[in-house]
Design a protein around this motif. Sequence first.
Motif, PDB file in Angstrom:
ATOM      1  N   VAL A   2       0.836  -1.203   0.000  1.00  0.00           N
ATOM      2  CA  VAL A   2       0.000   0.000   0.000  1.00  0.00           C
ATOM      3  C   VAL A   2       0.883   1.271   0.000  1.00  0.00           C
ATOM      4  N   LYS A   3       0.456   2.285  -0.765  1.00  0.00           N
ATOM      5  CA  LYS A   3       1.280   3.502  -0.905  1.00  0.00           C
ATOM      6  C   LYS A   3       1.061   4.465   0.245  1.00  0.00           C
ATOM      7  N   LYS A   4      -0.198   4.674   0.582  1.00  0.00           N
ATOM      8  CA  LYS A   4      -0.504   5.635   1.641  1.00  0.00           C
ATOM      9  C   LYS A   4      -1.849   5.268   2.254  1.00  0.00           C
ATOM     10  N   VAL A   5      -1.950   5.440   3.565  1.00  0.00           N
ATOM     11  CA  VAL A   5      -3.214   5.162   4.251  1.00  0.00           C
ATOM     12  C   VAL A   5      -3.731   6.450   4.892  1.00  0.00           C
ATOM     13  N   TYR A   6      -4.959   6.803   4.593  1.00  0.00           N
ATOM     14  CA  TYR A   6      -5.617   7.930   5.247  1.00  0.00           C
ATOM     15  C   TYR A   6      -6.525   7.383   6.357  1.00  0.00           C
ATOM     16  N   GLY A   7      -6.342   7.866   7.550  1.00  0.00           N
ATOM     17  CA  GLY A   7      -7.263   7.547   8.647  1.00  0.00           C
ATOM     18  C   GLY A   7      -8.250   8.691   8.742  1.00  0.00           C
ATOM     19  N   ILE A   8      -9.489   8.437   8.356  1.00  0.00           N
ATOM     20  CA  ILE A   8     -10.448   9.539   8.212  1.00  0.00           C
ATOM     21  C   ILE A   8     -11.566   9.475   9.240  1.00  0.00           C
ATOM     22  N   GLY A   9     -11.733  10.542   9.988  1.00  0.00           N
ATOM     23  CA  GLY A   9     -12.880  10.658  10.890  1.00  0.00           C
ATOM     24  C   GLY A   9     -14.066  11.187  10.101  1.00  0.00           C
ATOM     25  N   VAL A  10     -15.161  10.427  10.081  1.00  0.00           N
ATOM     26  CA  VAL A  10     -16.317  10.854   9.282  1.00  0.00           C
ATOM     27  C   VAL A  10     -17.359  11.562  10.144  1.00  0.00           C
ATOM     28  N   GLY A  11     -16.995  11.835  11.405  1.00  0.00           N
ATOM     29  CA  GLY A  11     -17.880  12.614  12.264  1.00  0.00           C
ATOM     30  C   GLY A  11     -19.029  11.800  12.820  1.00  0.00           C
ATOM     31  N   ALA A  22     -12.009  15.508   4.056  1.00  0.00           N
ATOM     32  CA  ALA A  22     -12.400  14.093   4.101  1.00  0.00           C
ATOM     33  C   ALA A  22     -13.097  13.714   2.796  1.00  0.00           C
ATOM     34  N   LEU A  23     -13.993  14.569   2.344  1.00  0.00           N
ATOM     35  CA  LEU A  23     -14.732  14.278   1.117  1.00  0.00           C
ATOM     36  C   LEU A  23     -13.783  14.176  -0.082  1.00  0.00           C
ATOM     37  N   GLU A  24     -12.869  15.131  -0.170  1.00  0.00           N
ATOM     38  CA  GLU A  24     -11.907  15.137  -1.274  1.00  0.00           C
ATOM     39  C   GLU A  24     -11.080  13.844  -1.289  1.00  0.00           C
ATOM     40  N   VAL A  25     -10.610  13.431  -0.139  1.00  0.00           N
ATOM     41  CA  VAL A  25      -9.771  12.234  -0.070  1.00  0.00           C
ATOM     42  C   VAL A  25     -10.591  10.972  -0.349  1.00  0.00           C
ATOM     43  N   LEU A  26     -11.804  10.910   0.201  1.00  0.00           N
ATOM     44  CA  LEU A  26     -12.655   9.727  -0.037  1.00  0.00           C
ATOM     45  C   LEU A  26     -12.914   9.540  -1.533  1.00  0.00           C
ATOM     46  N   GLY A 115       6.154   1.140   8.787  1.00  0.00           N
ATOM     47  CA  GLY A 115       6.727   2.237   8.008  1.00  0.00           C
ATOM     48  C   GLY A 115       5.819   2.769   6.909  1.00  0.00           C
ATOM     49  N   VAL A 116       4.533   2.488   6.995  1.00  0.00           N
ATOM     50  CA  VAL A 116       3.580   2.957   5.987  1.00  0.00           C
ATOM     51  C   VAL A 116       3.319   4.461   6.157  1.00  0.00           C
ATOM     52  N   GLU A 117       3.210   5.187   5.051  1.00  0.00           N
ATOM     53  CA  GLU A 117       2.858   6.607   5.126  1.00  0.00           C
ATOM     54  C   GLU A 117       1.388   6.736   5.547  1.00  0.00           C
ATOM     55  N   ILE A 118       1.151   7.531   6.578  1.00  0.00           N
ATOM     56  CA  ILE A 118      -0.211   7.664   7.129  1.00  0.00           C
ATOM     57  C   ILE A 118      -0.566   9.143   7.246  1.00  0.00           C
ATOM     58  N   GLU A 119      -1.778   9.488   6.884  1.00  0.00           N
ATOM     59  CA  GLU A 119      -2.256  10.849   7.150  1.00  0.00           C
ATOM     60  C   GLU A 119      -3.609  10.753   7.856  1.00  0.00           C
ATOM     61  N   ILE A 120      -3.709  11.480   8.947  1.00  0.00           N
ATOM     62  CA  ILE A 120      -4.967  11.479   9.704  1.00  0.00           C
ATOM     63  C   ILE A 120      -5.798  12.681   9.280  1.00  0.00           C
ATOM     64  N   ILE A 121      -7.059  12.442   9.010  1.00  0.00           N
ATOM     65  CA  ILE A 121      -7.971  13.557   8.720  1.00  0.00           C
ATOM     66  C   ILE A 121      -9.029  13.593   9.821  1.00  0.00           C
ATOM     67  N   ASN A 122      -8.987  14.666  10.598  1.00  0.00           N
ATOM     68  CA  ASN A 122      -9.844  14.744  11.781  1.00  0.00           C
ATOM     69  C   ASN A 122     -11.318  14.853  11.431  1.00  0.00           C
TER      70      ASN A 122
END
Lengths: 227, 227
Positions: A2-11, A22-26, A115-122
């Motif tokens: 996997v290249k990148k994982v987004y951890g997304i809070g959908v509220g 969140a919408l843009e990334v989804l 070592g996976v690239e991760i981005e959190i979206i609150n």
Amino acid sequence: MVKKVYGIGVGVGDKKLLTLKALEVLKKVDKIFVPISKEGKKSIAYEIIKDYVDGKDVEELLFPMIKDKEKLKKYWENALEKVLKEEGEVAIITIGDPTLYSTFSYVWKLLREKGVEIEIINGISSIFASASALGIPLVEGDEKLCILPQGKDLEKYINEFDTIIIMKTKNLKEKLEKIKDRDDYIVGLVKRVTFEDEKIAIGKLDELNFDEFNDYLSLAIIKRVKK
Amino acid sequence: MVKKVYGIGVGVGDKKLLTLKALEVLKKVDKIFVPISKEGKKSIAYEIIKDYVDGKDVEELLFPMIKDKEKLKKYWENALEKVLKEEGEVAIITIGDPTLYSTFSYVWKLLREKGVEIEIINGISSIFASASALGIPLVEGDEKLCILPQGKDLEKYINEFDTIIIMKTKNLKEKLEKIKDRDDYIVGLVKRVTFEDEKIAIGKLDELNFDEFNDYLSLAIIKRVKK
């Protein structure tokens, strides 16, 4: 891998409380992983976003509601394996915010170790949405706040904090029983905030009927009444 | 008199962390009230949204950074008066979330007393965005969390909570001085989270340089290290 994982809070329940990011990334990721608590059961997080991601590749991750950490570990590792074998960018969604009592945080840790690239979206948390639903601020000025999962040590902190949030329990009634003689506090109960079947109640402890609030997606906000 | 007031949390610096609902409401209201802390100073909240609301009627509300409640009251009442005399629907914006240490909450109370219809639209809070920036969850499982404005009683709660957030101070260094001998905690410092000039640092207390974090838009997340 996997290249990148987004951890997304959908509220919370209201799908308009999703963030623009969140919408843009989804919309751009190659796959969306959605948590379920039981085989065959709907994913609450997915219900919130499904109108926005029609046609997307979606896969379930099973995180049962059990407490045994050893047994849970197996599920986190299964989830990790599924995510790792993707080739593009993926999202893992979670209700509320990914940094506050989220099942995602365990998988997050495993991904970090790999070592996976991760981005959190609150995302919007139920603690804020519940205060809005009750029509009261959580804290003002220099007030202190604490969050006690399952009401742990409530009888101690009731004397020390201006605002106490009790969450992560199916049995608010029992957890608040310990302070039932206190009349210097007001209690707000909120179930399934911003969902269509949201329920709220607010009052002194002995005026409240807890019956409809014994649900895992409920919380209590206890606020000191200033004299 | 004003028809309806929306209290809108515009989140942190990243303007994509605005919610879909906040954007929708900002576009439809007749006027947007933006907080400033000093005459002639830019509104941080307005900077976050200004690209979305070009051409909108915008008016400033002055909330100086002073502690004297009697003096502040005058400013809240001035703000109330300005808002009340509008005729349509208006928004009052605030950074972060309107329910957590927001200046808006005082005007909210005054509006409620006047019987004005109010709707709160939650925003992403710096407490969550900061945890994301540091790459750590705030709390997992049954961990307890507290928020201590100005670090009040930190030396007491350091022994009792898994995660402590210190915010609402310009002097994190001084506030954390009290626990400088502890090595069972890791401390994350975040300044102006998601703004272009965001700064983060994480480590044991004696490894951290606080100099760049003595800013009102900074916070510290103190996490117990599990052995």
